[in-house]
Scaffold this motif. Structure first.
Motif, PDB file in Angstrom:
ATOM      1  N   PRO A  56      -0.941  13.232  -0.593  1.00  0.00           N
ATOM      2  CA  PRO A  56       0.052  12.276  -0.052  1.00  0.00           C
ATOM      3  C   PRO A  56      -0.275  11.832   1.376  1.00  0.00           C
ATOM      4  N   GLU A  57      -0.937  12.701   2.134  1.00  0.00           N
ATOM      5  CA  GLU A  57      -1.301  12.304   3.510  1.00  0.00           C
ATOM      6  C   GLU A  57      -2.305  11.152   3.509  1.00  0.00           C
ATOM      7  N   ARG A  59      -2.540   8.906   1.101  1.00  0.00           N
ATOM      8  CA  ARG A  59      -1.749   7.739   0.686  1.00  0.00           C
ATOM      9  C   ARG A  59      -0.994   7.155   1.886  1.00  0.00           C
ATOM     10  N   ASP A  60      -0.330   8.013   2.635  1.00  0.00           N
ATOM     11  CA  ASP A  60       0.449   7.545   3.789  1.00  0.00           C
ATOM     12  C   ASP A  60      -0.452   6.948   4.865  1.00  0.00           C
ATOM     13  N   SER A  64      -0.341   3.153   6.293  1.00  0.00           N
ATOM     14  CA  SER A  64      -0.047   2.949   7.718  1.00  0.00           C
ATOM     15  C   SER A  64      -1.058   2.034   8.410  1.00  0.00           C
ATOM     16  N   GLU A  92      -3.317   1.936  -3.071  1.00  0.00           N
ATOM     17  CA  GLU A  92      -2.623   1.967  -1.771  1.00  0.00           C
ATOM     18  C   GLU A  92      -3.159   0.875  -0.846  1.00  0.00           C
TER      19      GLU A  92
END
Ligand SMILES: Cc1cc2nc3c(=O)[nH]c(=O)nc-3n(C[C@H](O)[C@H](O)[C@H](O)COP(=O)(O)O)c2cc1C
Length: 135
Positions: A56-57, A59-60, A64, A92
Motif C-alpha cells: 500500500p505504501e 500505491r500511495d 502522491s 495507480e
C-alpha cells in the motif's frame, strides 16, 4: 534527461537493484519515504509483490506524485513467483496521470529459501544494462 530513483523494500532485494541503477544514472537511490520534489524526466520505481500485491505504501507513493513534475515512470523489481508488478503500478500511475514506460526490469528475488542469492551479480549487471538505454 533527468532521473530519480525510488524504491520500496522489505528484505533488501529492491534496494540492491535500485542502488545499481541509480549509480549507473548518476543519482542517489532513495526510499519512497523521500518525496520527489524536483522535476524529473524519468522516475525509476523499484517495488515488489507481497501477498500477491504491491505494498500500500507504493500505491500511495504513486498516487502522491505530481504529474507536472514526473515525466514518466519506469518500473523495476523482483519477485519470488509472480512476474512483473507492472500492471498494478500502472493502474495507480493512470490515476495519477503519469505515463509508464513500456520497458521494465524484472528478475527473481530470494524469498524463504527460493531463488537463493537473487538478485545475483548477473541480475545486477542486467539491471545496469537496462538503465543504460535511458541515458
Ligand atoms: C511478506 C512477503 C510476501 C511475499 N509475497 C509474494 C508473492 O505473493 N508473490 C511473489 O512472487 N513473491 C512474494 N514475495 C517475495 C518477494 O517479492 C521477493 O522476495 C522480492 O525479491 C522482495 O523484494 P524486497 O527484498 O525488496 O522486499 C513475498 C515476500 C515477502 C517478504
Amino acid at each position: 534527461m533527468t532521473f530519480a530513483v525510488r524504491y520500496y523494500t522489505k528484505t533488501g532485494n529492491t534496494k540492491r537493484l535500485a542502488e545499481a541503477i541509480a549509480q549507473e544514472l548518476g543519482v542517489e537511490a532513495l526510499p519512497i519515504s523521500e518525496a520527489v520534489t524536483e522535476p524529473v524526466d524519468v522516475l525509476f520505481l523499484g517495488n515488489s509483490y507481497y501477498a500477491f500485491n504491491i505494498d500500500p505504501e507504493v500505491r500511495d507513493f504513486v498516487l502522491s506524485l505530481d504529474k507536472e513534475k514526473v515525466g514518466k515512470i519506469v518500473n523495476f523489481g523482483s519477485a519470488a513467483m509472480l512476474n512483473s508488478t507492472y500492471k498494478k503500478v500502472k493502474a495507480e500511475a493512470d490515476k495519477a496521470g503519469i505515463p509508464m514506460d513500456e520497458r521494465e526490469f524484472h528478475c527473481k528475488g530470494e524469498f524463504k529459501g527460493l531463488h537463493k542469492g537473487r538478485p545475483n551479480d548477473t541480475d545486477i549487471r542486467a539491471a545496469v544494462e537496462f538503465a543504460k538505454q535511458f541515458k
